[in-house]
Structures are given as structure tokens and as C-alpha cells.
Design a protein around this motif. Structure first.
Motif: not given
Length: 170
Positions: A131-136, A139, A142
Motif C-alpha cells: 500500500q505504501f509503495s503504491g502511494i509513495y 507507478e 506496488k
């Protein structure tokens, strides 16, 4: 699939959780607790652990190893069926659903093989990392985050977070 929990939400302190997600987490926690208790407190569970660690020694101690392995496969099929039932309300049947098994494998590697609490903690950590890799992160990271975690764990701590190092003296 529609369930009694479909469409409902629960708000706790500013955190909004879908009822179907809460039921999945609750069902998973119950299943993990039952498996933990089974392997820790029953004779068959202890026999399964013994057979997985040393088949010959278990056989010499009177454990019917072939029957234990058959029972392990049956329990595995039951756990897979329960997992499918829990997953059905939130996921469609898809040709890429097997990738979910790879993420479960990464959770087991992170937590340490042979440790049910480790697998639970590993799964939670993989979910948070994704989840954090998808946000920070940019693209596409995640989808790769779980596999990067596997590589890092295998390099830095091969036994996982809760695993034991097995050494044999020769």
C-alpha cells in the motif's frame, strides 16, 4: 458475490472499514487461531510437526507418517477452500489469481517458514508495504514490492522474522 456484509461500512475513530473486509479479517483470524491451537495442543498436530521435521524418527516413534501426510493434504485443501470462500466477495475469478499465491509465499518467507504467527505478521507487513509503495513510489512498484521484500529477506535474514536457524552437527 453478495454476502450479509456487502455494502455496510463501519467507522472507528476516522477509519472507515467495509464490513466485508472486517468479516474477512475476522474469519482469517479465527482460522489462524484454530490452526495454531491444532498444531500446538493436539496429538495429531504435534505428530504432524514431528513428521515434517524428521520422517524416519517420527516413524520409529510410532507415528503413521503416510496417514499424517494424507491428513496434511486434506487440511490444506480445507484451508484453501475457506480462503476461497473468504476471498470470493472481494475478488473475481481471474487467470492472474495465482499471483496471490506468490504474495502469500512472500509473506511466509518474510515471517519464517513453520511459524503461523510469523506468516500472519509477514502477510500484514507485505500488505502495508504494498500500500505504501503504491502511494509513495512511481507507478508499477506496488506490484513488485512483495518480490523485492522476498529478495531483501533472503539476503539479510534467510530464516525470516520468526524462523529458527536449523543447524546439524555432523
Amino acid at each position: 458475490f453478495n454476502t450479509p456484509f456487502t455494502g455496510g461500512v463501519t467507522e472507528m475513530g476516522g477509519l472507515i472499514i467495509a464490513d466485508v473486509s472486517a468479516s474477512i479479517v475476522t474469519g482469517t483470524a479465527i482460522l489462524c487461531a484454530v490452526l495454531f491451537a491444532f498444531f500446538r495442543y493436539t496429538r495429531i498436530g504435534v505428530a504432524m510437526q514431528a513428521a515434517s521435521q524428521n520422517q524416519l524418527a517420527a516413524y520409529y516413534m510410532g507415528i503413521p507418517v503416510k496417514m499424517i501426510f494424507s491428513l496434511i493434504w486434506a487440511i490444506s485443501a480445507g484451508v484453501a477452500a475457506v480462503a476461497g470462500i473468504l476471498l470470493a466477495p472481494v475478488s473475481l475469478i481471474d487467470v492472474t489469481i495465482g499471483l496471490l499465491g506468490l504474495k502469500a509465499f512472500s509473506a511466509a518467507v518474510l515471517g519464517g517458514f513453520g511459524s503461523i504467527p510469523g506468516a500472519v505478521v509477514g502477510g500484514l507487513l507485505i500488505g502495508v508495504i504494498e500500500q505504501f509503495s503504491g502511494i509513495y513510489l512511481p507507478e508499477g512498484f506496488k506490484d513488485v514490492a512483495a518480490y523485492v521484500v522476498i529478495l531483501l529477506v533472503l539476503f539479510l535474514r534467510p530464516q525470516g522474522l520468526f524462523g529458527n536457524i536449523g543447524r546439524k552437527r555432523v
